[in-house]
Design a protein around this motif. Structure first.
Motif, PDB file in Angstrom:
ATOM      1  N   PHE A  75       7.149 -10.640  -1.946  1.00 42.69           N
ATOM      2  CA  PHE A  75       7.633 -11.357  -0.764  1.00 42.69           C
ATOM      3  C   PHE A  75       8.793 -12.254  -1.155  1.00 42.69           C
ATOM      4  O   PHE A  75       8.706 -12.998  -2.129  1.00 42.69           O
ATOM      5  N   ASP A  83      11.804  -7.232  -4.085  1.00 39.84           N
ATOM      6  CA  ASP A  83      10.823  -6.408  -4.793  1.00 39.84           C
ATOM      7  C   ASP A  83      11.510  -5.624  -5.918  1.00 39.84           C
ATOM      8  O   ASP A  83      12.503  -4.918  -5.699  1.00 39.84           O
ATOM      9  N   TYR A 100       2.345  -7.734   2.058  1.00 44.21           N
ATOM     10  CA  TYR A 100       2.652  -8.575   0.912  1.00 44.21           C
ATOM     11  C   TYR A 100       1.418  -9.125   0.198  1.00 44.21           C
ATOM     12  O   TYR A 100       1.553  -9.830  -0.798  1.00 44.21           O
TER      13      TYR A 100
END
Length: 500
Positions: free
Chosen positions: A108, A113, A492
């Motif tokens: 998150f 990512d 997430y």
């Protein structure tokens, strides 16, 4: 300003949907990968699809590939086109991770990512099969294409181009629905409540053809209500605006085109509209809309979208089955209706996995009940004849459009003679949900009101609306809290307040 339904809706919907558009990972929306492929194909100037022959292993990580057990030696000839290879790789990889490897959470926020694929367009074309969206007309993706093109000037990032496309759809949805609330003479808070349901906000915060479909349908219904229930004669601007919306119905998803019949309600319910100019405008609108509908239908009639899912679908065989077994098919429709969340209160949303259920559906039901009760007062000044005509037309068209939705999915999704109708999702009823609820409201006897001074009456209504308004707003805020909590947990792994 915030006590006015259209402005309150506009502020709340824009705030929530912009957050959803940014926080929801790319390819998470309902069929979003293939909507993105179709959007880019149209944005490149290609309005119709191409026949693409691909080996099945090269279609890895697409929607169809995720739902079949066919071997990699299979060769698939289907409808689609050639899109940017970097764009396709980014979208399809995200989809594969979301739908097949759903146990892995993203970092998150999503764009940091470390496991994301390379996030740039390549400039090279690659074949893609997306026959489930090539039947959508180019008109349905205009707001998303505009957002995508604007972002393309500033960045090569697929992530932010898709977010910009989503924002284009969000702005169209919010503005169109707010205009419909301002336009309709009855059920303003009912329109607002439906437009703020969690499922409709989530679906339309992603790239989808549903956004333009819903916008045109809800604006058309509001325009027809305005012309049908207002006492004064319509202006040329109102007539032309409603006529244009009738023409645009020919370009939205074909299962909702029967809504154009609502134009006949206008002269039936409003004596001031029984003139030659109204007949001329309505006649031209219905004729042009029907021509657009037939032309686009002829252009895409040969597409067999079920092939994309490696199923032996045959629309002609399915049509023959339905015509030869009408009673059996009616039973199948009733079975489908009995198990379908038509009001979109129990289906959490199509963005998350189907195993994730909406945990506060009773609150959504309560919100709609409050909106329905508020709308009953709006019909108090109309005769039973007008209310019954409106109710009959709305229910009839809801049934017709629902049957067309189910039949279209049955013909192009299921194998011939399948015992059940599959593929029908609750979101397909969103464009026709307002007419259904208006039909219910029109049947409820309005409360008898004592004759009081007009100024006192308006003041009393304003004061009595305060607690109702406050309760409805609190219910909606709780719904949003639960929705965002589920979203953050699902994508997430962040557990915020999973209390329902």
């Amino acid at each position: 300003m915030f006590r006015t339904p259209q402005w309150l809706f506009l502020v709340l919907s824009v705030a929530v949907m912009l957050c959803l558009a940014i926080l929801t990972p790319v390819a998470a929306g309902p069929d979003e990968p293939t909507h993105l492929y179709r959007m880019q194909q149209i944005g490149d100037g290609q309005l119709l699809s191409e026949t693409v022959t691909e080996s099945w292993d090269s279609l890895d990580r697409t929607i169809g590939h995720a739902y079949t057990e066919d071997t990699s030696e299979k060769t698939l000839t289907d409808q689609g086109g050639y899109i940017d290879s970097g764009f396709k790789q980014y979208v399809s990889t995200n989809y594969w991770r979301l739908r097949v490897q759903g146990d892995k959470h993203f970092a998150f926020p999503f764009w940091v990512d470390e496991q994301r694929p390379e996030d740039t367009v390549s400039g090279q074309k690659q074949a893609a099969v997306f026959s489930n969206t090539v039947t959508n007309s180019p008109f349905l993706y205009m707001p998303q294409i505009i957002g995508y093109k604007i972002a393309s000037v500033a960045t090569r990032s697929v992530q932010w181009r898709v977010v910009a496309a989503r924002i284009g759809g969000v702005l169209l949805y919010c503005l169109a629905w707010s205009a419909a609330i301002a336009m309709t003479p009855v059920g303003k808070w009912l329109f607002a409540a439906v437009g703020l349901l969690p499922s409709i906000l989530v679906v339309n915060s992603c790239v989808t053809a549903d956004t333009m479909t819903i916008a045109v349908c809800v604006l058309f219904v509001a325009a027809v209500l305005r012309l049908s229930l207002c006492d004064k004669p319509a202006t040329w601007r109102e007539l032309i605006f409603t006529g244009v919306l009738g023409v645009l119905l020919g370009f939205v998803k074909m299962t909702y085109f029967p809504l154009i019949v609502l134009l006949l309600l206008v002269p039936l319910l409003n004596r001031n509209m029984r003139t030659c100019r109204v007949a001329a405008v309505w006649g031209v609108s219905m004729a042009v809309g029907a021509a657009c509908f037939l032309l686009w239908y002829a252009a895409v009639d040969s597409v067999n979208s079920g092939l994309m899912f490696a199923r032996a679908t045959d629309p002609d065989a399915q049509k023959a089955f339905v015509l030869s077994h009408p009673w059996r098919y009616c039973k199948m429709l009733l079975t489908l209706a009995a198990g379908m969340d038509v009001l979109n209160v129990n289906s959490y949303n199509a963005v998350m996995d189907q195993s994730v259920r909406w945990r506060a559906s009773w609150l959504a039901v309560l919100l709609l009940l409050i909106a329905v009760c508020t709308a009953v007062r709006d019909f108090a000044r109309y005769s039973w004849r007008k209310r019954l005509c409106l109710c009959g037309a709305c229910i009839g068209l809801f049934v017709i459009c629902s049957v067309l939705v189910a039949t279209a999915l049955y013909m192009y999704w299921d194998v011939p003679g399948n015992a059940l109708i599959s593929g029908v999702q609750a979101r397909y009823f969103l464009p026709i949900l307002v007419p259904l609820l208006l039909a219910i409201v029109a049947l409820i006897p309005p409360p008898r009101q004592p004759e009081v001074d007009e100024r006192y009456e308006s003041s009393a209504l304003a004061e009595s609306g305060v607690p109702v308004f406050t309760v409805a707003l609190i219910i909606w805020l709780v719904l949003m809290m639960v929705m965002f909590s589920n979203l953050m947990h699902f994508y997430y792994g962040l557990s915020l307040f999973m209390v329902f």
